[in-house]
Write an enzyme that holds these catalytic residues in place. Structure first.
Site: not given
Lengths: 471, 471
Positions: A101, A166-167, A329, A342, A444
């Protein structure tokens, strides 16, 4: 002429054929994120099945589950394509993973060419999926086909797992793999070609990925958003507390203030330090590419280690506060700060969560605010690191040496590819990331490409790797 | 029977008629924020013109400019309705301001009744605009009508300015007023009924409003948003810098850290301190209404002074960072923090800006980040305070004493009504805010209402005030 030399020559001779093969694949817009293209994802899986079946690969499409779309309707997930070439009990068994994909793409996004047509220009093959991940998947077929044509036996059994989501977070993949554990039970090595060279010139093998631990911190103090004119000066503003909490997490130099966290990090070995010396990476090029005035570290190896080898903490944003343009405001009543760490070996997610939550609670006690505070550790992902003096990596190194005449760089990456951990866990064996594309392939993004040389040399590397695995 | 007693009796006797009058007005959905309702705003202005013309008020609709809608199209602003009753050079002249537009409202927003139908229930008149600001505007007509009916001369000349864009920032009003300065040239007093009692039981007169100075701080460091896995540990993250800057603005107790700012604040006088003693305000009720666990100040007068008398600083939000739900692993490339200071006399906007920008610049130098930093002072509004021992206020106090039998509280408000300053500046004379509605009228919110008693007693107060102005 050695068999590798013959294979290498034959691959060069078939360059146009292999490019045409990639062209056919790129023309199928197998976008997993768009339900309207689900049929194209299945078409792409069928196309790959046909390609591999011609090489004698026994294929089976394992049904995946069902996806619930944002509107509440459901749609079948694309199946997972399992393949097997050879089942000689005297041979080792290699597991190959890839995905078919792609990310969405449209010319109107800013592509110079039609994204679903493969366009060759200046030695580059532009098209969505060319490098991520159709090119690498097809390179396996090209390598095996070439060996078969030249009657060079494939010296290992190969098992394939190709997916079509996967994407979109590899939805369902883990479940299908766990339900079919026996398929993976005799795997000796795994090879994944779904990442990129660190630079543009020198190949690499990747042996580590960082994990991620994601946190939210909610602070609330009043029952609804308030007018800052009427209530400013009356209440303990939740945003004030949250901003302060978030400001205590790192120093200006990105050092993490959470006590004990650095003690979880596996010590750097001398041997490891040496791997950085020869790595093809230019600090200033990287800085210019990112458009940063200055980087956190000024030397190549310090910077790479900061990206791969040490944890980093990023503040992502705040939910519930005013985020639009202009001047509103408002005193937000409930704000949720978001940050993540990470992580690297040996940081166990549970241990990280404990330290982070303790620190947040300590900060809150120190703050002395009457507001309500709720820190949450969201489910994260583990870091991954493989032994790179393993026969799997040694085979990879020799294969690259044969094709490129240089030893590959040994790299890690700062992000994560969760399936790497799944394969390592389910097979109990070494996993290697063997990238084919280059750092500037723009996966990507607009104008995704793979260089012809990377595609063709990558095919050679895969063939050489198959030979070396049995050496 | 004094003329005031007769007027008071007659107003009571006409209660149903006056409620019907308000009902007719509420039925016109004069929503200024929605272009589709611009015709209704004009209809409402015409309705008011007809009402006041019947009382002998000479009316004129002054054309306003043009509004540019978000889609770029333009639409005429509603005119400003000027009115004049009497021009006797031997009488003083009172200026009355009100607005006839309303906030949007729909039953689906959570109203218990149809917002554009006036529904009487438990002594309350529910409907959009009932208290903000149609009720108070109509109360002027009711008062004058009653006096005329009873042949009680209105002892002052009255000039009216009614607008139809107040809920949309009074667009164009200042320009029209400045272009028609001569209309305001002989004004001796101004009275505005567009705010609310501080509590539910005791009337008040309002003599002060805070101003506002709004700031944005932009920090940028890279050319585009980045993946925290790939770039975390490499760059100086702009969000990290901004959050720190914003954390340095106030203490947990809301005290402003900007050096010199408190020196701009006019000192509190003993006389002023006394005004807080009798004020109808319950600290704990207020806390419960807001849903706060604790307030910044624990006594009535400290809390009120914190809301009215001292500046406050609120953090409103951040533009450019992740603000949605869920867990996104982005490093924002450019973030814009927003905060504002509610200002009080004698804080001149220019002096405030200087101190704030100096502090931000000092903080930035202290931070030592290589990122780019841009602080901006947006145009703000001045604070307002009036002398409340002025004949205008004295007349208001006596009027309230007559109707309610108590001296009104003297209050300020934390927000701002910019037209107050415009009138003070253009007439050079005292301006008084005389609220009719109660603190729980829910202006701008669901189930807006005005109590029948506030509407009717408010009408009496206005009549009494007219009489007292000439006393």
């Amino acid at each position: 002429m050695s068999s590798f030399e013959a294979i290498s020559k034959e691959i060069e001779a078939n360059k146009d054929k292999f490019i045409q093969r990639l062209r056919d694949a790129v023309e199928i817009p197998s976008i997993s994120a768009e339900a309207a293209h689900r049929g194209d994802v299945c078409k792409m899986l069928n196309w790959a099945q046909e390609l591999f079946q011609k090489l004698g690969v026994k294929c089976e499409q394992k049904p995946n589950g069902v996806q619930t779309l944002p509107d509440g309707t459901t749609i079948d997930l694309p199946p997972i394509l399992f393949g097997q070439l050879g089942s000689d009990p005297n041979k080792k068994t290699l597991l190959v993973y890839g995905h078919l994909d792609v990310q969405p793409a449209a010319k109107s996004d800013g592509w110079d060419t039609e994204p679903f047509q493969l366009i060759e220009k200046d030695g580059k093959l532009f098209g969505r999926g060319s490098t991520d991940d159709k090119g690498p998947v097809i390179a396996w077929a090209n390598a095996i086909e070439t060996m078969q044509k030249l009657n060079v036996p494939v010296p290992v059994n190969i098992k394939f797992v190709f997916e079509g989501m996967e994407e979109s977070g590899s939805e369902g993949l883990d479940d299908v793999l766990r339900a079919n554990k026996e398929f993976l039970s005799d795997v000796d090595f795994t090879c994944i070609s779904d990442n990129y060279w660190l630079g543009k010139k020198k190949p690499c093998l990747t042996y580590g990925l960082r994990g991620i631990s994601y946190y939210t911190v909610e602070v609330s103090g009043v029952s609804q958003d308030l007018h800052s004119g009427v209530y400013g000066g009356a209440i303990f503003e939740p945003m004030n507390d949250l901003i302060w909490l978030m400001s205590q997490l790192t120093t200006v130099h990105g050092q993490i203030n959470i006590p004990g966290l650095s003690k979880l990090v596996a010590p750097v070995t001398e041997e490891e330090m040496k791997t950085y010396e020869t790595i093809d990476f230019d600090h200033d090029d990287f800085r210019a590419d990112v458009g940063a005035p200055k980087l956190l570290k000024s030397t190549k190896h310090e910077l790479l280690m900061n990206r791969w080898r040490f944890p980093s903490l990023s503040l992502h944003g705040i939910e519930g506060a005013f985020s639009g343009p202009g001047a509103k405001t408002v005193i937000p009543s409930k704000v949720i700060g978001k940050f993540s760490i990470r992580t690297v070996p040996d940081m166990e997610p549970k241990a990280v969560d404990e330290l982070v939550l303790k620190y947040l609670n300590d900060l809150w006690a120190q703050r002395g605010s009457p507001n309500a505070f709720k820190p949450v550790a969201l489910q994260g992902g583990r870091p991954w690191v493989a032994e790179h003096d393993h026969p799997n990596f040694e085979a990879g190194k020799r294969a690259i040496q044969k094709v490129f005449g240089v030893a590959p760089d040994l790299t890690r990456e700062g992000g994560s590819i969760p399936v790497t951990l799944t394969f390592q866990e389910l097979t109990g064996q070494n996993v290697m990331l063997l990238p084919i594309g280059s750092c500037n392939d723009m996966a990507h993004s607009q104008n995704e490409k793979i260089d012809v040389s990377n595609y063709i040399n990558g095919t050679k590397v895969l063939a050489a790797y198959l030979l070396e695995l049995a050496a």
